[in-house]
Enzyme design. Structure first.
Site, PDB file in Angstrom:
ATOM      1  N   ARG A 140      -4.605   8.259  -5.262  1.00 31.92           N
ATOM      2  CA  ARG A 140      -3.394   8.409  -4.443  1.00 31.92           C
ATOM      3  C   ARG A 140      -2.122   8.022  -5.188  1.00 31.92           C
ATOM      4  O   ARG A 140      -1.027   8.454  -4.818  1.00 31.92           O
ATOM      5  CB  ARG A 140      -3.529   7.551  -3.176  1.00 31.92           C
ATOM      6  CG  ARG A 140      -4.458   8.137  -2.139  1.00 31.92           C
ATOM      7  CD  ARG A 140      -4.804   7.139  -1.054  1.00 31.92           C
ATOM      8  NE  ARG A 140      -3.645   6.527  -0.435  1.00 31.92           N
ATOM      9  CZ  ARG A 140      -2.919   7.056   0.550  1.00 31.92           C
ATOM     10  NH1 ARG A 140      -3.256   8.243   1.035  1.00 31.92           N
ATOM     11  NH2 ARG A 140      -1.894   6.418   1.066  1.00 31.92           N
ATOM     12  N   SER A 143       0.877  -1.186   0.000  1.00 37.88           N
ATOM     13  CA  SER A 143       0.000   0.000   0.000  1.00 37.88           C
ATOM     14  C   SER A 143       0.905   1.223   0.000  1.00 37.88           C
ATOM     15  O   SER A 143       1.115   1.844   1.035  1.00 37.88           O
ATOM     16  CB  SER A 143      -0.922  -0.016   1.221  1.00 37.88           C
ATOM     17  OG  SER A 143      -1.639  -1.237   1.291  1.00 37.88           O
ATOM     18  N   CYS A 152      -0.530   2.873  11.840  1.00 40.01           N
ATOM     19  CA  CYS A 152      -0.342   4.086  12.651  1.00 40.01           C
ATOM     20  C   CYS A 152      -1.539   4.229  13.593  1.00 40.01           C
ATOM     21  O   CYS A 152      -2.121   5.301  13.728  1.00 40.01           O
ATOM     22  CB  CYS A 152      -0.164   5.322  11.766  1.00 40.01           C
ATOM     23  SG  CYS A 152      -1.531   5.643  10.632  1.00 40.01           S
ATOM     24  N   ASP A 181       2.165  -1.606   5.077  1.00 39.37           N
ATOM     25  CA  ASP A 181       1.776  -0.475   5.923  1.00 39.37           C
ATOM     26  C   ASP A 181       0.270  -0.310   5.717  1.00 39.37           C
ATOM     27  O   ASP A 181      -0.174   0.390   4.820  1.00 39.37           O
ATOM     28  CB  ASP A 181       2.549   0.778   5.519  1.00 39.37           C
ATOM     29  CG  ASP A 181       2.310   1.926   6.482  1.00 39.37           C
ATOM     30  OD1 ASP A 181       2.249   1.671   7.694  1.00 39.37           O
ATOM     31  OD2 ASP A 181       2.165   3.070   6.017  1.00 39.37           O
ATOM     32  N   ALA A 193       1.271   4.407  -1.604  1.00 38.74           N
ATOM     33  CA  ALA A 193       1.084   5.866  -1.628  1.00 38.74           C
ATOM     34  C   ALA A 193       1.028   6.428  -0.202  1.00 38.74           C
ATOM     35  O   ALA A 193       0.536   5.752   0.704  1.00 38.74           O
ATOM     36  CB  ALA A 193      -0.192   6.219  -2.377  1.00 38.74           C
ATOM     37  N   PRO A 194       1.566   7.643  -0.004  1.00 42.07           N
ATOM     38  CA  PRO A 194       2.155   8.541  -0.998  1.00 42.07           C
ATOM     39  C   PRO A 194       3.629   8.305  -1.306  1.00 42.07           C
ATOM     40  O   PRO A 194       4.184   9.009  -2.136  1.00 42.07           O
ATOM     41  CB  PRO A 194       1.968   9.915  -0.350  1.00 42.07           C
ATOM     42  CG  PRO A 194       2.086   9.640   1.118  1.00 42.07           C
ATOM     43  CD  PRO A 194       1.438   8.294   1.326  1.00 42.07           C
ATOM     44  N   GLU A 222      -0.327   0.426  -5.319  1.00 48.24           N
ATOM     45  CA  GLU A 222      -1.334   1.268  -4.667  1.00 48.24           C
ATOM     46  C   GLU A 222      -2.669   1.058  -5.364  1.00 48.24           C
ATOM     47  O   GLU A 222      -2.800   1.285  -6.564  1.00 48.24           O
ATOM     48  CB  GLU A 222      -0.927   2.738  -4.731  1.00 48.24           C
ATOM     49  CG  GLU A 222      -1.961   3.693  -4.200  1.00 48.24           C
ATOM     50  CD  GLU A 222      -2.391   3.372  -2.763  1.00 48.24           C
ATOM     51  OE1 GLU A 222      -3.616   3.259  -2.526  1.00 48.24           O
ATOM     52  OE2 GLU A 222      -1.504   3.216  -1.888  1.00 48.24           O
TER      53      GLU A 222
END
Length: 460
Positions: free
Chosen positions: A140, A111, A233, A180, A113-114, A135
């Site tokens: 994105r 995954s 996150c 991520d 981006a960015p 992505e």
């Protein structure tokens, strides 16, 4: 807590953190931590420190990472536009440091981006190896491409595909994978009002399902003996230890392994999800314990002997030889580059260097086949900004260092007069590539990308 969040979130955090809850809460009265990471494809850390335009402080777990003050306009600075650094949240830098990419490895960023993890991987492996950056979000992926181009990454392919479809081309292919994962973003609450507004327990549970599906899809893509790093996150156990617990149950060939960086961070909490003790080897980066917004990281190893799989790809130079004639004319006049090392291919009039180790991608949605050289237009070849940023000035036959007046004009996309022979020129700023211009009758036609012209100031 100065950052308004939903009571349900606060109640959950109090139950998890117990006596640490007040310290966690107090952290949200402070401003978010800001970080940048030096792009070692263009400049080494010591030389960057000599020219750093504002005060920086090392980030302990990332040798190329530095804190800077929020008031500094790091995204507006010339060095950012030139690709000398990438702005990245400090705890996010730990993910690729845990992955520990090595030159020559084939690495998937699921995954992407960015582009924070992708560009970090590239700085670790240089030109030796391959990055596949995927992505799924078409909106994105443009930001991913722009960051990859700005940083001058050459050994990369950009895909726009659902993770479960990648098995068609990549089963058992990658040495390392980073996931991520999309998450509820609790670690972004201090700096992102939208993350606070949309948070709900239902969203947490929905994210955990998505995360499990992504891991289930990419596990077969990893070689035996390979490493997969999972990160979020967010703080919720359902999206962290809970996801890893389910993954281990479904994939007994995987185990959680200790990272050399684990001493910087807290352990995982198996008791929060009634999981096995090995979940303690996961890492939790709390904002009240490290200078950053927060992350969860699990390093997983796929056990067993690697099976040699022959990934064949057709080299199609002869097929495109006539189409490439315009590129070769450009290269002969302007480039001092060994073209034999390039695997040149044409797709929809775009010329790419396609990494040789890439397998056939039939049925896979490809966004960029490799390093984008430029576009074939009527009777001419137009070089890309990505080509400019991926070259060293020594690899260009016509280079001009912009003076202060010219630089201001160029970076704002304006034309200016130049007493030079007609043709293409690579412009540099402080001896770093800035982009292309084409001289016609003493006037420079500006090819500095529009997506970089929105920078507010170009101060040194």
């Amino acid at each position: 807590m100065k950052v308004p969040v939903k009571e349900e979130f606060l109640k959950r955090m109090k139950e998890l953190l117990k006596e640490e809850y007040e310290a966690f809460l107090k952290e949200y009265e402070k401003k978010p931590q800001k970080g940048l990471r030096v792009n070692t494809l263009k400049i080494d850390v010591e030389n960057f420190k000599k020219i750093a335009p504002f005060e920086i402080e090392p980030i302990p777990w990332c040798p190329t990472g530095f804190y800077y003050e929020k008031e500094e306009k790091a995204g507006n600075h010339l060095y950012h536009v030139l690709g000398l650094y990438y702005i990245q949240e400090p705890t996010a830098m730990a993910v690729v440091e845990v992955l520990d990419p090595k030159p020559g490895e084939k690495i998937l960023d699921v995954s992407a981006a960015p582009g924070g993890k992708t560009t970090h991987i590239a700085s670790k492996i240089g030109d030796e190896g391959l990055i596949v950056a995927n992505e799924i979000d078409r909106k994105r992926i443009r930001a991913l491409e722009e960051n990859v181009a700005r940083m001058g990454i050459r050994n990369i392919v950009l895909l726009n595909e659902r993770p479960e479809r990648l098995i068609q081309a990549f089963e058992g292919y990658f040495d390392k994978i980073v996931v991520d994962a999309p998450c509820s973003g609790e670690g972004m609450f201090r700096k992102d009002p939208a993350a606070r507004r949309i948070w709900s327990l239902n969203n947490v549970l929905s994210c955990s399902i998505t995360q499990r599906n992504i891991l289930r899809s990419v596990a077969p893509l990893l070689k035996r003996g390979g490493v997969l790093v999972y990160s979020t996150c967010t703080f919720s156990p359902e999206e962290n230890e809970g996801v890893i617990k389910k993954f281990l149950e479904e994939n007994p060939e995987f185990e959680v392994v200790e990272s050399e960086l684990s001493h910087f961070f807290d352990k995982g909490h198996p008791e929060w999800v009634d999981g096995p003790k090995e979940l303690e080897k996961c890492m939790r980066l709390w904002p009240h314990k490290v200078r950053g917004e927060g992350h969860f990281i699990a390093k997983l190893k796929k056990n067993g002997e690697d099976v040699n799989v022959n990934f064949k790809r057709k080299v199609e130079k002869k097929k495109h030889q006539k189409e490439l004639e315009l590129f070769y004319q450009f290269a002969d006049k302007y480039l001092d580059l060994d073209l034999e090392i390039l695997n040149l291919q044409v797709d929809n009039n775009f010329v790419y260097h396609v990494p040789l180790d890439l397998p056939e991608l039939k049925g896979i949605r490809i966004y960029r086949h490799g390093w984008l050289m430029g576009e074939l237009k009527k009777n001419r070849f137009e070089p890309s900004h990505w080509l400019a940023m991926g070259l060293k000035p020594s690899q260009i036959k016509r280079v001009l260092e912009l003076d202060k007046f010219q630089r201001e004009k160029y970076l704002n996309g304006e034309t200016f007069e130049l007493d030079e022979e007609d043709g293409w020129i690579l412009f540099t700023a402080e001896n770093f590539p800035a982009g292309w211009g084409r001289v016609a009758k003493g006037v420079v036609k500006n090819y500095f990308p529009k997506w970089l012209r929105d920078i507010e100031v170009w101060e040194e």
